[in-house]
Scaffold this motif. Structure first.
Motif, mmCIF file in Angstrom:
data_model
loop_
_atom_site.group_PDB
_atom_site.id
_atom_site.type_symbol
_atom_site.label_atom_id
_atom_site.label_comp_id
_atom_site.label_asym_id
_atom_site.label_seq_id
_atom_site.Cartn_x
_atom_site.Cartn_y
_atom_site.Cartn_z
ATOM 1 N N VAL A 220 4.031 5.890 -14.342
ATOM 2 C CA VAL A 220 2.865 5.218 -13.773
ATOM 3 C C VAL A 220 2.176 4.373 -14.844
ATOM 4 O O VAL A 220 1.799 3.238 -14.608
ATOM 5 C CB VAL A 220 1.917 6.234 -13.107
ATOM 6 C CG1 VAL A 220 0.629 5.564 -12.669
ATOM 7 C CG2 VAL A 220 2.608 6.857 -11.907
ATOM 8 N N HIS A 221 2.092 4.924 -16.047
ATOM 9 C CA HIS A 221 1.529 4.183 -17.162
ATOM 10 C C HIS A 221 2.351 2.910 -17.422
ATOM 11 O O HIS A 221 1.827 1.823 -17.568
ATOM 12 C CB HIS A 221 1.507 5.059 -18.412
ATOM 13 C CG HIS A 221 1.024 4.362 -19.638
ATOM 14 N ND1 HIS A 221 -0.283 3.997 -19.807
ATOM 15 C CD2 HIS A 221 1.674 3.956 -20.742
ATOM 16 C CE1 HIS A 221 -0.408 3.399 -20.983
ATOM 17 N NE2 HIS A 221 0.759 3.360 -21.562
ATOM 18 N N GLN A 222 3.659 3.100 -17.430
ATOM 19 C CA GLN A 222 4.581 1.991 -17.674
ATOM 20 C C GLN A 222 4.402 0.909 -16.610
ATOM 21 O O GLN A 222 4.360 -0.270 -16.903
ATOM 22 C CB GLN A 222 6.013 2.546 -17.616
ATOM 23 C CG GLN A 222 7.087 1.524 -17.879
ATOM 24 C CD GLN A 222 7.263 1.293 -19.362
ATOM 25 O OE1 GLN A 222 6.548 1.853 -20.180
ATOM 26 N NE2 GLN A 222 8.200 0.455 -19.709
ATOM 27 N N ARG A 223 4.288 1.350 -15.355
ATOM 28 C CA ARG A 223 4.146 0.388 -14.267
ATOM 29 C C ARG A 223 2.840 -0.404 -14.430
ATOM 30 O O ARG A 223 2.816 -1.610 -14.303
ATOM 31 C CB ARG A 223 4.147 1.124 -12.920
ATOM 32 C CG ARG A 223 3.941 0.195 -11.756
ATOM 33 C CD ARG A 223 3.998 0.936 -10.445
ATOM 34 N NE ARG A 223 3.140 2.121 -10.442
ATOM 35 C CZ ARG A 223 2.943 2.879 -9.385
ATOM 36 N NH1 ARG A 223 3.531 2.598 -8.252
ATOM 37 N NH2 ARG A 223 2.156 3.914 -9.451
ATOM 38 N N ASP A 224 1.751 0.299 -14.730
ATOM 39 C CA ASP A 224 0.463 -0.365 -14.891
ATOM 40 C C ASP A 224 0.523 -1.398 -16.007
ATOM 41 O O ASP A 224 0.018 -2.497 -15.876
ATOM 42 C CB ASP A 224 -0.638 0.654 -15.205
ATOM 43 C CG ASP A 224 -0.958 1.518 -13.997
ATOM 44 O OD1 ASP A 224 -0.457 1.201 -12.910
ATOM 45 O OD2 ASP A 224 -1.687 2.501 -14.166
ATOM 46 N N ARG A 225 1.152 -1.007 -17.115
ATOM 47 C CA ARG A 225 1.213 -1.924 -18.257
ATOM 48 C C ARG A 225 2.028 -3.160 -17.909
ATOM 49 O O ARG A 225 1.686 -4.265 -18.292
ATOM 50 C CB ARG A 225 1.860 -1.213 -19.461
ATOM 51 C CG ARG A 225 0.973 -0.139 -20.024
ATOM 52 C CD ARG A 225 1.039 -0.086 -21.509
ATOM 53 N NE ARG A 225 2.431 0.000 -21.973
ATOM 54 C CZ ARG A 225 2.765 -0.122 -23.227
ATOM 55 N NH1 ARG A 225 1.842 -0.328 -24.137
ATOM 56 N NH2 ARG A 225 4.019 -0.037 -23.580
ATOM 57 N N LYS B 233 11.600 -0.765 -23.082
ATOM 58 C CA LYS B 233 12.823 -0.350 -22.417
ATOM 59 C C LYS B 233 12.904 1.166 -22.190
ATOM 60 O O LYS B 233 13.317 1.612 -21.126
ATOM 61 C CB LYS B 233 14.036 -0.815 -23.234
ATOM 62 C CG LYS B 233 15.343 -0.663 -22.474
ATOM 63 C CD LYS B 233 16.450 -1.479 -23.100
ATOM 64 C CE LYS B 233 17.721 -1.383 -22.282
ATOM 65 N NZ LYS B 233 18.308 -0.038 -22.303
ATOM 66 N N ALA B 234 12.448 1.940 -23.182
ATOM 67 C CA ALA B 234 12.692 3.382 -23.133
ATOM 68 C C ALA B 234 12.149 4.039 -21.869
ATOM 69 O O ALA B 234 12.785 4.893 -21.290
ATOM 70 C CB ALA B 234 12.094 4.051 -24.363
ATOM 71 N N HIS B 235 10.969 3.639 -21.427
ATOM 72 C CA HIS B 235 10.346 4.300 -20.290
ATOM 73 C C HIS B 235 10.439 3.483 -19.013
ATOM 74 O O HIS B 235 9.711 3.718 -18.056
ATOM 75 C CB HIS B 235 8.884 4.632 -20.613
ATOM 76 C CG HIS B 235 8.733 5.596 -21.753
ATOM 77 N ND1 HIS B 235 7.581 5.694 -22.491
ATOM 78 C CD2 HIS B 235 9.592 6.486 -22.277
ATOM 79 C CE1 HIS B 235 7.746 6.621 -23.436
ATOM 80 N NE2 HIS B 235 8.965 7.118 -23.318
ATOM 81 N N SER B 236 11.338 2.526 -18.964
ATOM 82 C CA SER B 236 11.451 1.726 -17.745
ATOM 83 C C SER B 236 12.184 2.519 -16.661
ATOM 84 O O SER B 236 13.029 3.369 -16.944
ATOM 85 C CB SER B 236 12.159 0.405 -18.029
ATOM 86 O OG SER B 236 13.539 0.509 -17.768
ATOM 87 N N CYS C 291 15.808 5.006 -16.427
ATOM 88 C CA CYS C 291 15.945 6.374 -15.888
ATOM 89 C C CYS C 291 17.132 6.419 -14.928
ATOM 90 O O CYS C 291 17.942 7.338 -14.955
ATOM 91 C CB CYS C 291 14.720 6.828 -15.102
ATOM 92 S SG CYS C 291 13.108 6.314 -15.700
ATOM 93 N N VAL C 292 17.211 5.420 -14.077
ATOM 94 C CA VAL C 292 18.248 5.375 -13.043
ATOM 95 C C VAL C 292 19.629 5.252 -13.688
ATOM 96 O O VAL C 292 20.584 5.896 -13.249
ATOM 97 C CB VAL C 292 17.976 4.218 -12.060
ATOM 98 C CG1 VAL C 292 19.137 4.017 -11.105
ATOM 99 C CG2 VAL C 292 16.687 4.476 -11.290
ATOM 100 N N ASP C 293 19.740 4.460 -14.741
ATOM 101 C CA ASP C 293 21.027 4.295 -15.427
ATOM 102 C C ASP C 293 21.602 5.642 -15.858
ATOM 103 O O ASP C 293 22.796 5.876 -15.754
ATOM 104 C CB ASP C 293 20.874 3.399 -16.669
ATOM 105 C CG ASP C 293 20.740 1.930 -16.308
ATOM 106 O OD1 ASP C 293 20.937 1.573 -15.131
ATOM 107 O OD2 ASP C 293 20.432 1.133 -17.214
#
Ligand code: HEC
Ligand code: HEC
Ligand code: HEC
Length: 137
Positions: free
Chosen positions: A59-64, A73-76, A80-82
């Protein structure tokens, strides 16, 4: 309150599932969040941290990204899906032919937390999606 309850419930259910496996030495008969072994040696953060905090990262990543145009890249989510897509289904939400559940959807169904991200975001790895698109005439 809802959050604490859901987390407590998840911890209890996971512990219960593990106890049955250990006690019986055979596959647990109780339903538990089954998923394929993820790719790679480890997660983007340690597993225990991820179990508790993956939602905050996302959620943090999305907001940013959406509000400030920042991408790491790390928290995209695509990252995760890859790693977490099933070997057979190539998806984090689809149920496998053996009835095993997708990594994200399976655990979420189990703990009763809605997951609507994949209405917009790809649930399949980028490499697979690209390969499938290239195979199309
Ligand atoms: C081991 C079980 C488990 C797995 C696997 C899992 N989740 Fe979760 N997820 C949870 C729990 C428990 C919560 C917390 C619910 C709460 O805090 O109310 C949660 C919350 C979330 C939230 C916040 C939802 C909200 O409405 O607040 C998002 C987003 C999320 N997960 C995404 C994912 C994605 C994407 C994956 C796959 C890469 C995934 N989760 C895999 C158990 C899991
Ligand atoms: C209505 C469509 C929609 C839904 C539903 C949605 N997103 Fe997004 N998301 C977007 C768009 C559009 C972007 C910005 C474009 C991009 O970065 O690809 C984005 C970007 C992101 C990013 C940053 C880019 C990346 O791949 O890391 C993350 C993380 C993210 N969303 C997570 C989530 C999570 C977690 C959920 C579910 C709780 C969710 N999104 C639900 C449309 C959506
Ligand atoms: C490089 C591959 C890789 C990436 C990228 C990755 N993971 Fe993981 N993930 C793993 C591995 C390996 C584990 C550890 C499984 C174990 O310890 O049994 C794991 C564990 C987890 C767990 C705990 C699962 C459980 O059974 O309790 C969650 C939740 C999780 N990851 C979510 C995510 C989310 C969300 C992202 C994106 C922000 C992500 N992972 C990115 C490989 C990855």
């Amino acid at each position: 309150m809802r959050r604490a309850t859901a987390l407590a419930r998840a911890a209890l259910l996971i512990a219960a599932g593990a106890a049955v496996v250990l006690a019986s030495g055979i596959e647990a008969r109780v339903p538990r969040p089954a998923h394929d072994t993820p790719k790679g040696e480890r997660c983007v953060e340690n597993t225990e941290f991820m179990r508790r905090n993956h939602m905050k990262l996302l959620v943090h990543q999305r907001d940013r990204t959406v509000r400030e145009g920042v991408r790491t890249k790390a928290h995209s989510l695509a990252n995760c899906v890859d790693c977490h897509a099933g070997a057979t289904t190539r998806s984090v939400i689809a149920r496998g032919p053996d009835g095993s559940e997708g990594f994200c959807a399976g655990c979420h169904a189990y703990v009763g937390v809605t997951l609507d991200c994949f209405e917009c975001h790809a649930a399949t790895p980028r490499a697979a999606a690209t390969a499938a698109a290239e195979e199309r005439p």
